[in-house]
Design a protein around this motif. Structure first.
Motif, PDB file in Angstrom:
ATOM      1  N   SER A 329       7.447  -2.542 -19.109  1.00  0.00           N
ATOM      2  CA  SER A 329       8.157  -1.577 -19.948  1.00  0.00           C
ATOM      3  C   SER A 329       7.201  -0.513 -20.469  1.00  0.00           C
ATOM      4  N   TYR A 330       6.013  -0.929 -20.903  1.00  0.00           N
ATOM      5  CA  TYR A 330       5.038   0.050 -21.384  1.00  0.00           C
ATOM      6  C   TYR A 330       4.470   0.883 -20.236  1.00  0.00           C
ATOM      7  N   ALA A 331       4.290   0.276 -19.070  1.00  0.00           N
ATOM      8  CA  ALA A 331       3.807   1.044 -17.912  1.00  0.00           C
ATOM      9  C   ALA A 331       4.766   2.174 -17.574  1.00  0.00           C
ATOM     10  N   LYS A 332       6.072   1.913 -17.720  1.00  0.00           N
ATOM     11  CA  LYS A 332       7.076   2.935 -17.436  1.00  0.00           C
ATOM     12  C   LYS A 332       7.161   3.969 -18.559  1.00  0.00           C
ATOM     13  N   LYS A 333       6.879   3.532 -19.775  1.00  0.00           N
ATOM     14  CA  LYS A 333       6.971   4.420 -20.928  1.00  0.00           C
ATOM     15  C   LYS A 333       5.825   5.423 -20.957  1.00  0.00           C
ATOM     16  N   MET A 334       4.651   5.015 -20.478  1.00  0.00           N
ATOM     17  CA  MET A 334       3.451   5.845 -20.546  1.00  0.00           C
ATOM     18  C   MET A 334       3.314   6.700 -19.288  1.00  0.00           C
ATOM     19  N   ASN A 335       2.438   7.690 -19.373  1.00  0.00           N
ATOM     20  CA  ASN A 335       2.034   8.452 -18.191  1.00  0.00           C
ATOM     21  C   ASN A 335       0.870   7.693 -17.564  1.00  0.00           C
ATOM     22  N   LEU A 336       1.178   6.588 -16.912  1.00  0.00           N
ATOM     23  CA  LEU A 336       0.184   5.597 -16.530  1.00  0.00           C
ATOM     24  C   LEU A 336      -0.861   6.154 -15.556  1.00  0.00           C
ATOM     25  N   LYS A 337      -0.460   7.070 -14.698  1.00  0.00           N
ATOM     26  CA  LYS A 337      -1.391   7.551 -13.666  1.00  0.00           C
ATOM     27  C   LYS A 337      -2.591   8.281 -14.264  1.00  0.00           C
ATOM     28  N   ASP A 338      -2.466   8.763 -15.500  1.00  0.00           N
ATOM     29  CA  ASP A 338      -3.574   9.475 -16.140  1.00  0.00           C
ATOM     30  C   ASP A 338      -4.362   8.595 -17.105  1.00  0.00           C
ATOM     31  N   MET A 339      -4.042   7.319 -17.147  1.00  0.00           N
ATOM     32  CA  MET A 339      -4.716   6.408 -18.076  1.00  0.00           C
ATOM     33  C   MET A 339      -5.699   5.510 -17.328  1.00  0.00           C
ATOM     34  N   SER A 340      -6.784   5.164 -18.009  1.00  0.00           N
ATOM     35  CA  SER A 340      -7.835   4.335 -17.417  1.00  0.00           C
ATOM     36  C   SER A 340      -8.238   3.249 -18.400  1.00  0.00           C
ATOM     37  N   ARG A 342     -10.469   1.636 -20.913  1.00  0.00           N
ATOM     38  CA  ARG A 342     -11.532   2.172 -21.750  1.00  0.00           C
ATOM     39  C   ARG A 342     -11.938   1.116 -22.775  1.00  0.00           C
ATOM     40  N   ASN A 343     -12.730   0.162 -22.335  1.00  0.00           N
ATOM     41  CA  ASN A 343     -13.196  -0.909 -23.216  1.00  0.00           C
ATOM     42  C   ASN A 343     -13.960  -0.358 -24.417  1.00  0.00           C
ATOM     43  N   ASP A 344     -14.560   0.833 -24.248  1.00  0.00           N
ATOM     44  CA  ASP A 344     -15.438   1.391 -25.276  1.00  0.00           C
ATOM     45  C   ASP A 344     -14.694   2.046 -26.422  1.00  0.00           C
ATOM     46  N   LEU A 345     -13.397   2.304 -26.284  1.00  0.00           N
ATOM     47  CA  LEU A 345     -12.683   3.069 -27.309  1.00  0.00           C
ATOM     48  C   LEU A 345     -12.117   2.204 -28.425  1.00  0.00           C
ATOM     49  N   ALA A 346     -11.947   0.905 -28.193  1.00  0.00           N
ATOM     50  CA  ALA A 346     -11.379   0.017 -29.211  1.00  0.00           C
ATOM     51  C   ALA A 346     -12.277  -1.195 -29.390  1.00  0.00           C
ATOM     52  N   THR A 347     -12.392  -1.637 -30.637  1.00  0.00           N
ATOM     53  CA  THR A 347     -13.245  -2.798 -30.892  1.00  0.00           C
ATOM     54  C   THR A 347     -12.671  -4.072 -30.299  1.00  0.00           C
ATOM     55  N   THR A 348     -11.382  -4.079 -29.934  1.00  0.00           N
ATOM     56  CA  THR A 348     -10.820  -5.243 -29.249  1.00  0.00           C
ATOM     57  C   THR A 348     -11.324  -5.327 -27.810  1.00  0.00           C
ATOM     58  N   THR A 349     -11.772  -4.206 -27.259  1.00  0.00           N
ATOM     59  CA  THR A 349     -12.227  -3.966 -25.881  1.00  0.00           C
ATOM     60  C   THR A 349     -11.076  -3.944 -24.875  1.00  0.00           C
ATOM     61  N   TYR A 350      -9.859  -4.149 -25.318  1.00  0.00           N
ATOM     62  CA  TYR A 350      -8.707  -4.109 -24.405  1.00  0.00           C
ATOM     63  C   TYR A 350      -7.908  -2.842 -24.688  1.00  0.00           C
ATOM     64  N   CYS A 351      -8.113  -1.816 -23.860  1.00  0.00           N
ATOM     65  CA  CYS A 351      -7.523  -0.516 -24.144  1.00  0.00           C
ATOM     66  C   CYS A 351      -7.329   0.257 -22.841  1.00  0.00           C
ATOM     67  N   LEU A 352      -6.151   0.831 -22.676  1.00  0.00           N
ATOM     68  CA  LEU A 352      -5.885   1.833 -21.655  1.00  0.00           C
ATOM     69  C   LEU A 352      -5.720   3.161 -22.368  1.00  0.00           C
ATOM     70  N   ALA A 353      -6.300   4.216 -21.837  1.00  0.00           N
ATOM     71  CA  ALA A 353      -6.232   5.478 -22.570  1.00  0.00           C
ATOM     72  C   ALA A 353      -6.331   6.690 -21.665  1.00  0.00           C
ATOM     73  N   ASN A 354      -5.662   7.743 -22.093  1.00  0.00           N
ATOM     74  CA  ASN A 354      -5.911   9.112 -21.660  1.00  0.00           C
ATOM     75  C   ASN A 354      -6.294   9.833 -22.948  1.00  0.00           C
ATOM     76  N   PRO A 355      -7.581   9.853 -23.312  1.00  0.00           N
ATOM     77  CA  PRO A 355      -7.995  10.301 -24.644  1.00  0.00           C
ATOM     78  C   PRO A 355      -7.401  11.651 -25.033  1.00  0.00           C
ATOM     79  N   GLY A 356      -6.862  11.679 -26.252  1.00  0.00           N
ATOM     80  CA  GLY A 356      -6.207  12.872 -26.762  1.00  0.00           C
ATOM     81  C   GLY A 356      -4.728  12.911 -26.488  1.00  0.00           C
ATOM     82  N   SER A 357      -4.233  12.032 -25.571  1.00  0.00           N
ATOM     83  CA  SER A 357      -2.804  12.013 -25.224  1.00  0.00           C
ATOM     84  C   SER A 357      -2.152  10.663 -25.501  1.00  0.00           C
ATOM     85  N   GLU A 358      -2.711   9.589 -24.945  1.00  0.00           N
ATOM     86  CA  GLU A 358      -2.105   8.258 -25.082  1.00  0.00           C
ATOM     87  C   GLU A 358      -3.183   7.191 -25.145  1.00  0.00           C
ATOM     88  N   TYR A 359      -2.906   6.173 -25.945  1.00  0.00           N
ATOM     89  CA  TYR A 359      -3.767   4.988 -26.036  1.00  0.00           C
ATOM     90  C   TYR A 359      -2.847   3.772 -26.208  1.00  0.00           C
TER      91      TYR A 359
END
Length: 428
Positions: A329-340, A342-359
């Motif tokens: 459901s979240y994969a369909k909700k997000m613009n997934l193709k532009d997300m990667s 990014r373990n470095d962006l969150a202290t949990t280390t579990y993060c997909l992001a297109n910085p500035g647009s979606e996290y």
């Protein structure tokens, strides 16, 4: 993003051990949980489950005799295909496409050659010298197994396999929801070279067809090869997609999946990753699904499917099913193709992001104390206006939504409920 439940007898019946499930009921089951991927199993032997489960049908070759095979049925003619096998294959792939589901069409299986020392299955293989009328012997070293069938050591068998693969491609090439899987597992010297050969063979044959489809080489380990070396060989192979090994409770893909680096589409399959499949922990399989998703992987779950088969489910199977649907459901909700990842962006280390647009950030229920406390974590954000939503994976509900302004840099968030949590942040 591909995710879903699979089980052994979703194409062939494996006799009493794994009775064939009604395919429309199976698709209803997957649709109920919002799944979109099927691994369509085959076993290239006439006896499923190590010879303990009775006849495995349908088979791709006709059984005409003269003479009977070791199982008492007519011997195989390896020059003639059983058209009903291919008709049924197409029917199922089309039925899945009609539901918006992708299918990995498995071509071969290690059990048919007597893998894992399953002599019962080798004794029912069409390539056993006692079981065909064509003089084909898949056990030239006479060790009681036909491991050589899944290597390039016997040219006559390779030619038969090529004809079979062509027939499968001819059957489903026009469909858009197809992936090919060369083989389920394997463990003999020469098997990877054989799988690479058929990966190129499929590409070359489809080059003259209307459509081309992704080809996968999945978990294997040649004798004497470590798990790490086996996975490294997968990632440097000529396959488009793969499914790595993760054996044991400390295996990386079981506890802390490495982020995808883009070399391959990676399907994390609990058929090859023991912990989420076999654990008695109710929530570990769902946590594993979310971790895999955040690392840019495609988690699928191997299960007994108690509601459909009557078998006893693993404790966490239901939670795994729900988690796969929630991540889709979240994969369909997000613009997934532009997300990667990014373990470095969150202290949990579990993060997909297109910085500035979606996290999207996942906080696992990683300790005893997290069950009782509302944990905090930080996310490194690009300055701007954002909206957010908190999702509770255990309940499958969005708990709260809102908006905020980020000045840039690390921003702290405190989850509004206990247990594991998902935070979705996006530009309005």
């Amino acid at each position: 993003y591909l995710t879903g439940s699979h089980t052994w007898a979703n194409f062939q019946s494996w006799g009493n051990l794994h009775p064939q499930i009604d395919f429309n009921t199976y698709l209803n089951f997957l649709e109920k949980y919002n799944h979109n991927f099927i691994r369509l199993w085959v076993t290239d032997t006439a006896a499923g489950g190590g010879g303990r489960g009775g006849y495995c049908e349908p088979q791709p070759f006709v059984r005409t005799g003269p003479g009977n095979a070791l199982d008492g049925k007519p011997k195989f003619d390896l020059t003639k295909f059983n058209q009903s096998y291919f008709d049924e294959l197409r029917r199922r792939v089309v039925a899945a496409q009609d539901r918006g589901m992708y299918v990995a069409v498995m071509l071969f299986d290690t059990w048919g050659g007597g893998g894992y020392n399953n002599h019962g299955e080798w004794n029912s293989s069409p390539f056993h010298p006692a079981n065909n009328i064509n003089g084909i012997n898949g056990d030239p070293n006479a060790d009681g197994k036909g491991i050589e069938v899944h290597t390039l050591k016997i040219p006559e068998i390779t030619r038969i396999q090529e004809s079979y693969v062509k027939k499968v491609i001819d059957t489903v090439n026009d469909l858009d929801n197809v992936l090919y899987e060369i083989m389920n597992e394997g463990g003999d010297t020469g098997i990877l070279a054989w799988e690479k050969y058929f990966t190129d063979f499929i590409r070359n044959y489809e080059a003259g067809k209307p459509k081309r489809h992704p080809v996968g080489i999945t978990a294997f380990s040649e004798f004497g090869m470590s798990e790490a070396d086996a996975n490294a060989a997968l990632f440097t192979s000529n396959a488009d997609w793969t499914a790595p090994l993760g054996l044991g409770s400390n295996a990386p893909y079981a506890v802390n999946p490495p982020a995808s680096d883009g070399r391959k589409v990676i399907i994390t399959d609990s058929d090859h990753i023991e912990l989420p499949r076999d654990s008695d922990d109710l929530y570990l399989p769902s946590i594993w699904v979310w971790k895999s998703f955040m690392r840019g992987l495609n988690p699928i779950h191997m299960e007994r499917m108690g509601p459909l088969t009557g078998a006893t489910d693993h404790p966490g199977a239901e939670n795994a099913r729900k988690a796969m649907g929630h991540t889709l459901s979240y994969a369909k909700k997000m613009n997934l193709k532009d997300m990667s990842p990014r373990n470095d962006l969150a202290t949990t280390t579990y993060c997909l992001a297109n910085p500035g647009s979606e996290y999207i950030i996942y906080q696992p229920e990683s300790s005893f104390w997290n069950i009782f406390f509302h944990k905090s974590f930080t996310v490194n954000l690009v300055p701007g206006q954002y909206r957010y939503e908190w999702f509770n994976p255990s309940r499958g509900t969005i708990v709260s939504t809102g908006s905020f302004t980020a000045e840039g840099g690390k921003k702290s968030f405190r989850q509004p409920f206990r247990g594991d949590a998902v935070l979705y942040i996006y530009k309005p």
